[in-house]
Design an enzyme around this catalytic site. Structure first.
Site, PDB file in Angstrom:
ATOM      1  N   GLN A 117     -41.688  64.749  25.065  1.00  0.00           N
ATOM      2  CA  GLN A 117     -41.927  64.007  26.311  1.00  0.00           C
ATOM      3  C   GLN A 117     -40.609  63.392  26.772  1.00  0.00           C
ATOM      4  O   GLN A 117     -40.520  62.857  27.874  1.00  0.00           O
ATOM      5  CB  GLN A 117     -42.940  62.889  26.085  1.00  0.00           C
ATOM      6  CG  GLN A 117     -44.300  63.369  25.606  1.00  0.00           C
ATOM      7  CD  GLN A 117     -45.143  62.216  25.160  1.00  0.00           C
ATOM      8  OE1 GLN A 117     -45.822  61.549  25.963  1.00  0.00           O
ATOM      9  NE2 GLN A 117     -45.102  61.926  23.873  1.00  0.00           N
ATOM     10  N   VAL A 119     -36.778  62.987  28.058  1.00  0.00           N
ATOM     11  CA  VAL A 119     -35.956  63.710  29.043  1.00  0.00           C
ATOM     12  C   VAL A 119     -34.498  63.762  28.575  1.00  0.00           C
ATOM     13  O   VAL A 119     -33.653  64.341  29.249  1.00  0.00           O
ATOM     14  CB  VAL A 119     -36.070  63.044  30.440  1.00  0.00           C
ATOM     15  CG1 VAL A 119     -37.499  63.199  30.972  1.00  0.00           C
ATOM     16  CG2 VAL A 119     -35.653  61.574  30.426  1.00  0.00           C
ATOM     17  N   HIS A 135     -41.811  66.601  30.312  1.00  0.00           N
ATOM     18  CA  HIS A 135     -41.569  65.699  31.436  1.00  0.00           C
ATOM     19  C   HIS A 135     -40.207  65.934  32.074  1.00  0.00           C
ATOM     20  O   HIS A 135     -39.677  65.054  32.749  1.00  0.00           O
ATOM     21  CB  HIS A 135     -41.698  64.236  30.973  1.00  0.00           C
ATOM     22  CG  HIS A 135     -43.077  63.912  30.498  1.00  0.00           C
ATOM     23  ND1 HIS A 135     -43.348  62.878  29.634  1.00  0.00           N
ATOM     24  CD2 HIS A 135     -44.270  64.500  30.744  1.00  0.00           C
ATOM     25  CE1 HIS A 135     -44.645  62.845  29.375  1.00  0.00           C
ATOM     26  NE2 HIS A 135     -45.232  63.820  30.036  1.00  0.00           N
ATOM     27  N   CYS A 146     -34.315  71.344  49.773  1.00  0.00           N
ATOM     28  CA  CYS A 146     -34.367  72.808  49.573  1.00  0.00           C
ATOM     29  C   CYS A 146     -34.878  73.180  48.193  1.00  0.00           C
ATOM     30  O   CYS A 146     -35.038  74.342  47.868  1.00  0.00           O
ATOM     31  CB  CYS A 146     -32.962  73.392  49.799  1.00  0.00           C
ATOM     32  SG  CYS A 146     -31.785  72.904  48.518  1.00  0.00           S
ATOM     33  N   CYS A 164     -27.608  66.618  48.431  1.00  0.00           N
ATOM     34  CA  CYS A 164     -27.459  68.078  48.269  1.00  0.00           C
ATOM     35  C   CYS A 164     -26.535  68.626  49.375  1.00  0.00           C
ATOM     36  O   CYS A 164     -26.357  67.982  50.416  1.00  0.00           O
ATOM     37  CB  CYS A 164     -28.850  68.713  48.406  1.00  0.00           C
ATOM     38  SG  CYS A 164     -28.863  70.514  48.391  1.00  0.00           S
ATOM     39  N   GLY A 203     -43.174  59.470  16.940  1.00  0.00           N
ATOM     40  CA  GLY A 203     -42.602  58.485  17.865  1.00  0.00           C
ATOM     41  C   GLY A 203     -43.148  58.494  19.266  1.00  0.00           C
ATOM     42  O   GLY A 203     -42.403  58.327  20.232  1.00  0.00           O
ATOM     43  N   THR A 204     -44.485  58.669  19.381  1.00  0.00           N
ATOM     44  CA  THR A 204     -45.074  58.525  20.703  1.00  0.00           C
ATOM     45  C   THR A 204     -46.268  57.591  20.629  1.00  0.00           C
ATOM     46  O   THR A 204     -47.033  57.600  19.669  1.00  0.00           O
ATOM     47  CB  THR A 204     -45.497  59.882  21.310  1.00  0.00           C
ATOM     48  OG1 THR A 204     -46.063  59.646  22.619  1.00  0.00           O
ATOM     49  CG2 THR A 204     -46.523  60.600  20.453  1.00  0.00           C
TER      50      THR A 204
HETATM   51  C1  BV8 Z   1     -50.466  63.721  36.027  1.00  0.00           C
HETATM   52  C2  BV8 Z   1     -40.699  61.131  32.669  1.00  0.00           C
HETATM   53  C3  BV8 Z   1     -51.839  64.620  37.719  1.00  0.00           C
HETATM   54  C4  BV8 Z   1     -39.758  60.390  33.510  1.00  0.00           C
HETATM   55  C5  BV8 Z   1     -42.851  60.129  32.169  1.00  0.00           C
HETATM   56  C6  BV8 Z   1     -55.543  56.458  33.540  1.00  0.00           C
HETATM   57  C7  BV8 Z   1     -55.981  57.010  32.340  1.00  0.00           C
HETATM   58  C8  BV8 Z   1     -55.423  58.173  31.831  1.00  0.00           C
HETATM   59  C9  BV8 Z   1     -54.398  58.819  32.535  1.00  0.00           C
HETATM   60  C10 BV8 Z   1     -53.980  58.268  33.719  1.00  0.00           C
HETATM   61  C11 BV8 Z   1     -54.529  57.091  34.224  1.00  0.00           C
HETATM   62  N1  BV8 Z   1     -53.889  56.797  35.371  1.00  0.00           N
HETATM   63  C12 BV8 Z   1     -52.971  57.742  35.619  1.00  0.00           C
HETATM   64  C13 BV8 Z   1     -53.020  58.655  34.638  1.00  0.00           C
HETATM   65  C14 BV8 Z   1     -52.189  59.861  34.507  1.00  0.00           C
HETATM   66  C15 BV8 Z   1     -50.805  59.485  34.006  1.00  0.00           C
HETATM   67  C16 BV8 Z   1     -50.891  58.745  32.687  1.00  0.00           C
HETATM   68  O1  BV8 Z   1     -51.142  59.332  31.653  1.00  0.00           O
HETATM   69  N2  BV8 Z   1     -50.677  57.409  32.756  1.00  0.00           N
HETATM   70  C17 BV8 Z   1     -50.726  56.608  31.550  1.00  0.00           C
HETATM   71  C18 BV8 Z   1     -49.667  55.499  31.637  1.00  0.00           C
HETATM   72  C19 BV8 Z   1     -52.124  56.017  31.423  1.00  0.00           C
HETATM   73  N3  BV8 Z   1     -50.120  60.744  33.796  1.00  0.00           N
HETATM   74  C20 BV8 Z   1     -49.437  61.296  34.811  1.00  0.00           C
HETATM   75  O2  BV8 Z   1     -49.292  60.773  35.889  1.00  0.00           O
HETATM   76  C21 BV8 Z   1     -48.893  62.679  34.538  1.00  0.00           C
HETATM   77  N4  BV8 Z   1     -49.207  63.520  35.660  1.00  0.00           N
HETATM   78  O3  BV8 Z   1     -51.421  63.310  35.426  1.00  0.00           O
HETATM   79  O4  BV8 Z   1     -50.538  64.444  37.184  1.00  0.00           O
HETATM   80  C22 BV8 Z   1     -51.730  65.794  38.582  1.00  0.00           C
HETATM   81  C23 BV8 Z   1     -52.311  67.002  38.164  1.00  0.00           C
HETATM   82  C24 BV8 Z   1     -52.241  68.080  39.007  1.00  0.00           C
HETATM   83  C25 BV8 Z   1     -51.561  67.999  40.247  1.00  0.00           C
HETATM   84  C26 BV8 Z   1     -50.962  66.776  40.634  1.00  0.00           C
HETATM   85  C27 BV8 Z   1     -51.036  65.677  39.791  1.00  0.00           C
HETATM   86  C28 BV8 Z   1     -47.374  62.649  34.428  1.00  0.00           C
HETATM   87  C29 BV8 Z   1     -46.983  61.858  33.208  1.00  0.00           C
HETATM   88  C30 BV8 Z   1     -45.471  61.954  33.033  1.00  0.00           C
HETATM   89  C31 BV8 Z   1     -44.847  60.663  33.469  1.00  0.00           C
HETATM   90  N5  BV8 Z   1     -43.411  60.713  33.183  1.00  0.00           N
HETATM   91  N6  BV8 Z   1     -41.535  60.166  31.984  1.00  0.00           N
HETATM   92  C32 BV8 Z   1     -38.819  59.561  32.709  1.00  0.00           C
HETATM   93  O5  BV8 Z   1     -38.731  59.689  31.461  1.00  0.00           O
HETATM   94  O6  BV8 Z   1     -38.142  58.756  33.353  1.00  0.00           O
HETATM   95  S1  BV8 Z   1     -43.827  59.335  31.047  1.00  0.00           S
HETATM   96  C33 BV8 Z   1     -42.934  58.390  29.944  1.00  0.00           C
HETATM   97  O7  BV8 Z   1     -43.899  57.955  28.967  1.00  0.00           O
HETATM   98  C34 BV8 Z   1     -41.898  59.162  29.156  1.00  0.00           C
HETATM   99  O8  BV8 Z   1     -41.880  60.548  29.403  1.00  0.00           O
HETATM  100  C35 BV8 Z   1     -42.361  58.968  27.732  1.00  0.00           C
HETATM  101  O9  BV8 Z   1     -41.974  59.979  26.929  1.00  0.00           O
HETATM  102  C36 BV8 Z   1     -43.809  58.913  27.935  1.00  0.00           C
HETATM  103  C37 BV8 Z   1     -44.635  58.504  26.774  1.00  0.00           C
HETATM  104  O10 BV8 Z   1     -44.035  57.384  26.203  1.00  0.00           O
HETATM  105  P1  BV8 Z   1     -43.552  57.547  24.680  1.00  0.00           P
HETATM  106  O11 BV8 Z   1     -42.583  58.672  24.606  1.00  0.00           O
HETATM  107  O12 BV8 Z   1     -44.733  57.608  23.793  1.00  0.00           O
HETATM  108  O13 BV8 Z   1     -42.734  56.230  24.472  1.00  0.00           O
HETATM  109  P2  BV8 Z   1     -43.335  54.777  24.226  1.00  0.00           P
HETATM  110  O14 BV8 Z   1     -42.231  53.799  24.429  1.00  0.00           O
HETATM  111  O15 BV8 Z   1     -44.620  54.626  24.986  1.00  0.00           O
HETATM  112  O16 BV8 Z   1     -43.752  54.780  22.670  1.00  0.00           O
HETATM  113  C38 BV8 Z   1     -42.742  54.880  21.677  1.00  0.00           C
HETATM  114  C39 BV8 Z   1     -43.485  55.033  20.374  1.00  0.00           C
HETATM  115  O17 BV8 Z   1     -42.537  55.227  19.340  1.00  0.00           O
HETATM  116  C40 BV8 Z   1     -44.289  53.801  20.010  1.00  0.00           C
HETATM  117  O18 BV8 Z   1     -45.518  54.220  19.443  1.00  0.00           O
HETATM  118  C41 BV8 Z   1     -43.422  53.113  18.934  1.00  0.00           C
HETATM  119  O19 BV8 Z   1     -44.208  52.453  17.973  1.00  0.00           O
HETATM  120  C42 BV8 Z   1     -42.751  54.285  18.299  1.00  0.00           C
HETATM  121  N7  BV8 Z   1     -41.436  54.018  17.744  1.00  0.00           N
HETATM  122  C43 BV8 Z   1     -40.458  53.223  18.248  1.00  0.00           C
HETATM  123  N8  BV8 Z   1     -39.366  53.302  17.454  1.00  0.00           N
HETATM  124  C44 BV8 Z   1     -39.669  54.172  16.454  1.00  0.00           C
HETATM  125  C45 BV8 Z   1     -40.982  54.624  16.624  1.00  0.00           C
HETATM  126  N9  BV8 Z   1     -41.575  55.493  15.786  1.00  0.00           N
HETATM  127  C46 BV8 Z   1     -40.833  55.936  14.734  1.00  0.00           C
HETATM  128  N10 BV8 Z   1     -39.560  55.555  14.507  1.00  0.00           N
HETATM  129  C47 BV8 Z   1     -38.953  54.666  15.334  1.00  0.00           C
HETATM  130  N11 BV8 Z   1     -37.681  54.294  15.095  1.00  0.00           N
HETATM  131 ZN    ZN Z   2     -30.898  70.899  49.235  1.00  0.00          ZN
END
Ligand code: BV8
Ligand code: ZN
Length: 255
Positions: A117, A119, A135, A146, A164, A203-204
């Site tokens: 997940q 980037v 993602h 474009c 662009c 790590g997610t």
């Molecule tokens: C879509 C890219 C539809 C950009 C990102 C309500 C309920 C369910 C779903 C939804 C809802 N409302 C809206 C939705 C859908 C939504 C969603 O899921 N929302 C969530 C918040 C509820 N999803 C979307 O919108 C997706 N698209 O559904 O489109 C559609 C379908 C057809 C046609 C048109 C539309 C798109 C989702 C993608 C969003 N983009 N990022 C960027 O990076 O800038 S998401 C963002 O969160 C990142 O990509 C990231 O990777 C992702 C998940 O987060 P994590 O990677 O898990 O990171 P986080 O900090 O949360 O957790 C870290 C973990 O690591 C923790 O558990 C921590 O304990 C652990 N950790 C920390 N350190 C360590 C460790 N573990 C081990 N060792 C360590 N050292």
């Molecule tokens: Zn362009």
């Protein structure tokens, strides 16, 4: 088998090693936690991501439409952070796991698919070959006019937001909230999850969909689940083995 918690670490590490030794097709799903020890802030951890903003406020097409400069400042800040850090032992262990499974592979099947997940490009820089960026990638820019898309690794980018040749604004080629994932990338990830014998989730927070549904797809297809995370997540109760701790410490122990 219920998830083994941190207390009985040694046995759960050995249980995870045993599971890994038995399989030849693995899917790995990573999130921001795998890059945390490199110094890349996670999205929802205590380090928080940036100023007073939540990712859901900035990583959206609406936010970019409303204030492209602010969204670009955030991505520029993250590009600079990512360019300045190195892969950590967690990334390297996953690259090593892929190499070992490939060396042992007989059938022409892909032994390890790394679905991330994130980037950032730390998996690739650690040597992982088969990486699917659900993602998108922060180093790729896409024209809002474009549609031209290309790598641009300049740090910092100037001037912000970049434009662009056709005159339209460039945006990061990442998937924002409310945007669909690239169909071929998602289909490849689902295909790999349905064909694997083991899914290793590292790590997610398992909160963002549809990425968070991949482990359930693998379990549905009969795969075993190992989770490596510093904290419990909604996936933990479904893990065959749950290793609680830092990925950079735990993943090398699995090899
Ligand atoms: C879509 C890219 C539809 C950009 C990102 C309500 C309920 C369910 C779903 C939804 C809802 N409302 C809206 C939705 C859908 C939504 C969603 O899921 N929302 C969530 C918040 C509820 N999803 C979307 O919108 C997706 N698209 O559904 O489109 C559609 C379908 C057809 C046609 C048109 C539309 C798109 C989702 C993608 C969003 N983009 N990022 C960027 O990076 O800038 S998401 C963002 O969160 C990142 O990509 C990231 O990777 C992702 C998940 O987060 P994590 O990677 O898990 O990171 P986080 O900090 O949360 O957790 C870290 C973990 O690591 C923790 O558990 C921590 O304990 C652990 N950790 C920390 N350190 C360590 C460790 N573990 C081990 N060792 C360590 N050292
Ligand atoms: Zn362009």
């Amino acid at each position: 088998m219920i998830g083994l918690s941190a207390e009985c670490q040694p046995s759960s590490v050995s249980a995870a090693r045993r599971l890994l030794a038995e399989v030849s097709r693995v899917v790995v799903l990573t999130g921001a936690g795998v890059s945390e020890e490199s110094g890349v802030p996670t999205f929802r951890g205590p380090g928080g991501l940036w100023r007073q903003f939540r990712p859901e406020d900035l990583a959206t097409p609406e936010a970019f439409g409303r204030d492209p400069r602010l969204v670009w400042e955030w991505y520029n800040w993250r590009r600079e952070k990512i360019a300045a850090v190195e892969p950590n032992p967690a990334h390297r262990a996953l690259a090593e796991l892929e190499a070992r499974l490939k060396a042992g592979a007989t059938a022409p099947v892909r032994p390890l698919t790394l679905v991330t997940q994130n980037v950032d490009d730390l998996h690739e820089r650690a040597g992982s070959r088969s990486v699917l960026h659900l993602h998108g990638e922060i180093w790729r820019l896409r024209c809002t006019g474009c549609g031209r898309e290309d790598y641009d690794r300049r740090v910092p980018l100037d001037p912000l937001p970049p434009v662009c040749a056709c005159g339209s604004l460039l945006r990061p080629a990442v998937v924002w909230f409310g945007e669909a994932l690239a169909p071929d990338t998602w289909d490849a990830a689902v295909g790999a999850a349905q064909a694997c014998e083991l899914v290793l989730v590292v790590g997610t927070s398992a909160l963002v969909y549809p990425a968070a549904s991949l482990p359930a797809i693998a379990l549905q297809a009969g795969a075993r689940l190992i989770e490596v995370n510093r904290d419990p997540t909604p996936l933990t109760p479904r893990a065959d083995v749950s290793l609680q701790g830092k990925a950079g410490d735990l993943l090398p122990q699995l090899l």
